[in-house]
Design a protein around this motif. Sequence first.
Motif, PDB file in Angstrom:
ATOM      1  N   GLY A 292      36.329  53.294  29.545  1.00 31.79           N
ATOM      2  CA  GLY A 292      37.168  52.970  28.401  1.00 31.79           C
ATOM      3  C   GLY A 292      38.610  53.401  28.566  1.00 31.79           C
ATOM      4  N   GLN A 293      38.842  54.375  29.456  1.00 30.28           N
ATOM      5  CA  GLN A 293      40.204  54.831  29.702  1.00 30.28           C
ATOM      6  C   GLN A 293      40.953  53.943  30.686  1.00 30.28           C
ATOM      7  OE1 GLN A 293      39.968  58.887  30.958  1.00 30.28           O
ATOM      8  NE2 GLN A 293      39.253  59.648  28.959  1.00 30.28           N
ATOM      9  N   LEU A 294      40.255  52.994  31.335  1.00 32.73           N
ATOM     10  CA  LEU A 294      40.910  52.104  32.272  1.00 32.73           C
ATOM     11  C   LEU A 294      41.712  51.053  31.513  1.00 32.73           C
ATOM     12  CD1 LEU A 294      37.998  51.527  34.835  1.00 32.73           C
ATOM     13  CD2 LEU A 294      39.859  53.192  34.973  1.00 32.73           C
ATOM     14  N   SER A 295      42.784  50.611  32.154  1.00 29.49           N
ATOM     15  CA  SER A 295      43.591  49.559  31.546  1.00 29.49           C
ATOM     16  C   SER A 295      42.861  48.220  31.645  1.00 29.49           C
ATOM     17  CB  SER A 295      44.948  49.485  32.242  1.00 29.49           C
ATOM     18  OG  SER A 295      44.786  49.108  33.602  1.00 29.49           O
ATOM     19  N   GLU A 296      43.405  47.233  30.936  1.00 29.74           N
ATOM     20  CA  GLU A 296      42.764  45.924  30.944  1.00 29.74           C
ATOM     21  C   GLU A 296      42.753  45.324  32.339  1.00 29.74           C
ATOM     22  OE1 GLU A 296      43.233  41.533  28.762  1.00 29.74           O
ATOM     23  OE2 GLU A 296      44.539  43.232  28.211  1.00 29.74           O
ATOM     24  N   ASN A 297      43.876  45.473  33.076  1.00 28.42           N
ATOM     25  CA  ASN A 297      43.928  44.942  34.435  1.00 28.42           C
ATOM     26  C   ASN A 297      42.959  45.667  35.361  1.00 28.42           C
ATOM     27  OD1 ASN A 297      45.920  43.081  33.764  1.00 28.42           O
ATOM     28  ND2 ASN A 297      47.587  44.504  34.243  1.00 28.42           N
ATOM     29  N   GLU A 298      42.815  46.987  35.165  1.00 28.34           N
ATOM     30  CA  GLU A 298      41.891  47.753  36.003  1.00 28.34           C
ATOM     31  C   GLU A 298      40.447  47.359  35.708  1.00 28.34           C
ATOM     32  OE1 GLU A 298      44.575  51.811  36.569  1.00 28.34           O
ATOM     33  OE2 GLU A 298      42.978  51.742  35.066  1.00 28.34           O
ATOM     34  N   ARG A 299      40.121  47.108  34.437  1.00 28.33           N
ATOM     35  CA  ARG A 299      38.760  46.667  34.108  1.00 28.33           C
ATOM     36  C   ARG A 299      38.471  45.280  34.685  1.00 28.33           C
ATOM     37  NH1 ARG A 299      39.833  49.184  29.027  1.00 28.33           N
ATOM     38  NH2 ARG A 299      40.410  47.156  28.117  1.00 28.33           N
ATOM     39  N   GLU A 300      39.476  44.425  34.651  1.00 32.23           N
ATOM     40  CA  GLU A 300      39.283  43.097  35.241  1.00 32.23           C
ATOM     41  C   GLU A 300      39.098  43.200  36.755  1.00 32.23           C
ATOM     42  OE1 GLU A 300      42.580  40.734  34.148  1.00 32.23           O
ATOM     43  OE2 GLU A 300      42.050  40.565  32.004  1.00 32.23           O
ATOM     44  N   ALA A 301      39.890  44.071  37.392  1.00 35.54           N
ATOM     45  CA  ALA A 301      39.729  44.258  38.832  1.00 35.54           C
ATOM     46  C   ALA A 301      38.359  44.824  39.165  1.00 35.54           C
ATOM     47  CB  ALA A 301      40.828  45.184  39.373  1.00 35.54           C
ATOM     48  N   LEU A 302      37.875  45.779  38.341  1.00 38.45           N
ATOM     49  CA  LEU A 302      36.554  46.368  38.569  1.00 38.45           C
ATOM     50  C   LEU A 302      35.463  45.324  38.405  1.00 38.45           C
ATOM     51  CD1 LEU A 302      34.778  48.845  39.059  1.00 38.45           C
ATOM     52  CD2 LEU A 302      34.891  49.312  36.598  1.00 38.45           C
ATOM     53  N   GLN A 303      35.579  44.458  37.371  1.00 35.68           N
ATOM     54  CA  GLN A 303      34.571  43.426  37.149  1.00 35.68           C
ATOM     55  C   GLN A 303      34.564  42.416  38.288  1.00 35.68           C
ATOM     56  OE1 GLN A 303      35.043  41.347  33.447  1.00 35.68           O
ATOM     57  NE2 GLN A 303      33.183  40.098  33.707  1.00 35.68           N
ATOM     58  N   THR A 304      35.755  42.013  38.739  1.00 36.07           N
ATOM     59  CA  THR A 304      35.824  41.061  39.846  1.00 36.07           C
ATOM     60  C   THR A 304      35.229  41.654  41.122  1.00 36.07           C
ATOM     61  OG1 THR A 304      37.837  40.107  38.896  1.00 36.07           O
ATOM     62  CG2 THR A 304      37.375  39.617  41.215  1.00 36.07           C
ATOM     63  N   TYR A 305      35.560  42.915  41.387  1.00 36.50           N
ATOM     64  CA  TYR A 305      35.070  43.567  42.610  1.00 36.50           C
ATOM     65  C   TYR A 305      33.555  43.711  42.591  1.00 36.50           C
ATOM     66  CZ  TYR A 305      34.222  47.204  46.074  1.00 36.50           C
ATOM     67  OH  TYR A 305      33.732  47.922  47.122  1.00 36.50           O
ATOM     68  N   THR A 306      32.993  44.181  41.484  1.00 40.29           N
ATOM     69  CA  THR A 306      31.532  44.372  41.408  1.00 40.29           C
ATOM     70  C   THR A 306      30.800  43.034  41.426  1.00 40.29           C
ATOM     71  OG1 THR A 306      31.747  44.493  38.997  1.00 40.29           O
ATOM     72  CG2 THR A 306      31.703  46.576  40.207  1.00 40.29           C
ATOM     73  N   THR A 307      31.429  41.975  40.883  1.00 41.43           N
ATOM     74  CA  THR A 307      30.788  40.655  40.904  1.00 41.43           C
ATOM     75  C   THR A 307      30.667  40.135  42.336  1.00 41.43           C
ATOM     76  OG1 THR A 307      31.659  40.144  38.707  1.00 41.43           O
ATOM     77  CG2 THR A 307      30.919  38.279  40.040  1.00 41.43           C
ATOM     78  N   VAL A 308      31.724  40.351  43.142  1.00 39.97           N
ATOM     79  CA  VAL A 308      31.709  39.844  44.516  1.00 39.97           C
ATOM     80  C   VAL A 308      30.837  40.701  45.425  1.00 39.97           C
ATOM     81  CG1 VAL A 308      33.144  39.365  46.540  1.00 39.97           C
ATOM     82  CG2 VAL A 308      33.977  38.789  44.260  1.00 39.97           C
ATOM     83  N   THR A 309      30.936  42.006  45.289  1.00 43.10           N
ATOM     84  CA  THR A 309      30.247  42.920  46.219  1.00 43.10           C
ATOM     85  C   THR A 309      28.908  43.404  45.717  1.00 43.10           C
ATOM     86  OG1 THR A 309      31.359  44.863  45.278  1.00 43.10           O
ATOM     87  CG2 THR A 309      32.479  43.705  47.074  1.00 43.10           C
ATOM     88  N   GLY A 310      28.729  43.444  44.396  1.00 38.91           N
ATOM     89  CA  GLY A 310      27.493  43.983  43.856  1.00 38.91           C
ATOM     90  C   GLY A 310      27.356  45.478  44.019  1.00 38.91           C
ATOM     91  N   GLN A 311      28.424  46.182  44.243  1.00 36.24           N
ATOM     92  CA  GLN A 311      28.398  47.627  44.473  1.00 36.24           C
ATOM     93  C   GLN A 311      28.327  48.377  43.153  1.00 36.24           C
ATOM     94  OE1 GLN A 311      31.820  49.189  46.506  1.00 36.24           O
ATOM     95  NE2 GLN A 311      30.609  50.715  47.598  1.00 36.24           N
ATOM     96  N   ASP A 312      27.709  49.578  43.169  1.00 32.02           N
ATOM     97  CA  ASP A 312      27.606  50.397  41.968  1.00 32.02           C
ATOM     98  C   ASP A 312      28.970  50.920  41.553  1.00 32.02           C
ATOM     99  OD1 ASP A 312      24.487  51.857  43.116  1.00 32.02           O
ATOM    100  OD2 ASP A 312      24.898  49.999  42.008  1.00 32.02           O
ATOM    101  N   LEU A 313      29.054  51.244  40.250  1.00 32.96           N
ATOM    102  CA  LEU A 313      30.324  51.751  39.733  1.00 32.96           C
ATOM    103  C   LEU A 313      30.697  53.086  40.368  1.00 32.96           C
ATOM    104  CD1 LEU A 313      30.000  50.930  35.920  1.00 32.96           C
ATOM    105  CD2 LEU A 313      31.219  49.657  37.682  1.00 32.96           C
TER     106      LEU A 313
END
Length: 517
Positions: free
Chosen positions: A9-30
């Motif tokens: 929740g402390q991440l910015s909107e751009n950081e959350r979008e980057a995290l979602q894109t990265y996990t979608t492509v790689t499937g890696q754990d948070l």
Amino acid sequence: MSADEVDIGQLSENEREALQTYTTVTGQDLTAAIPLLQRSQWNVQIAISKFFDGEGLDPVEEARVALNRSSSPHSQRRPQNLMYDDIPSFQHRSSVSSRGLQSAPPVVTQSEDHGPSRPPFLLALFFTPFNLLYRLLYSSFRLFGTLFPFLPRLLNVAGNPALQGLQRNTSGRRPLGPKDTAGRFIREFEEEYGTNTLPFLENGYNMALEKAHQELKFLLVILLSPEHDDTVSWVEDTLLSQEVMEFLGDSRDDILLWGGNVQDSEAYQVANSLRCTKFPFASLIVHTPNVNTTAMSTIARIPGNTSPSEFVSKLRTAINQNKESLDRVRSRRTEQEVSRTLREEQDSAYERSLAQDRERARQQRETEAARQQAEQEEAERKAAAEKYAGNVLQWKEWRAWSLLNEPGPNDRDAIRISIRLTSGERVIRRFTADADIEEVYAFVECYDILQGAVELDHSSVLQKPEGFEHKYGFQLVSPVPRVIYDIGSGGSIRERIGRGVNLVVEPIDDEEENESS
């Protein structure tokens, strides 16, 4: 790092979008995705490339492990690029914020002898379709980025506008260690702009920063971007101008020069650390003792295309403002060095004096030991001489007691011998004809005993000294003709001498005895 330690929740909107894109492509754990994105400056492209192409161990964590192992005898090496023992950058920034100075912390780079780690073969094979899909999307994105230049700026969240788009161009450059990267920059600089006298340091940024800290010198950092339009003109018109070259030549003893190409990983990290906003970029760094005992702070930032006079003026102003405090630190270090040298000289003088005292004590001990040895040998010699004299006396008494009695005047076989002693006294005595020649020698040897004893006591049997072998120190000689009657030849008195003879006692010297033997 666990997911609980980083609140999404402390991440910015751009950081959350980057995290979602990265996990979608790689499937890696948070738990693994967030640290990798942080190390990639939240750049999805870089993070995905590191995931599929393989990324080396985290240098910070590797440094911490090395520091923890440094106290054990099994530790073999330690990361070469951490000058301040893994102190985070924000600590330096907070320490200098009160003066408005920007901290210049060391950057974390990969060790030269540490190659990139690769994922297991099965895992790489499993993610091959995703890798191909990523490359297809990346190529399409570059096409759209060319057609629509505003799209990369909207999607890039690296945070530094001067560095946006640079990282994608570094993949074609071979990654090298800090020292080799600096050498490559100097070689490319000379190939591009010709031979010059700029004293670029041929080592990594961290080593240059540490050298400036140890030698209390100013560190001038030059960052160049080949893609920037002003780079060539700024280098030729400003950096290589006569005014700037003369200034750097006159300040060679006070200024260290380090340069880097931001297409290299180390220079890219340095640009981020120094908050580079525009290229070409120059920054002057110096030790700030009033802020922190180990702080290296940026005291001048010269971004963009500047004239030679403006460039030199900013450098000279920054140097003059900080030279006094730096001179105080130099004076303090000089005093400490003098004190240390004085202590070393005192310690050395003490050690020499102690060594001299030890040598004198050793000589005294050796002299005393030699004296005691001489005294002991003298005592042993005297004891041996006394024992020998006692044995000689005992032997003379025994031999005088065991001498054959002198034959009477009626014994016609008795042989009369006249003997002149060494004292000049002449003695005449009769001997039994069958007696051994040694009887005459024994008479001469024991003559003083015979003269001292008026009457020998034959009631008590005298003993010959045990283990004592008596040697006669004289010989009997007939003067005319000269005949030596030596005792070693043996024989009876009749056989050797005949009816009578005049004999002379001649002492035997040790040299003559040795020669004869």
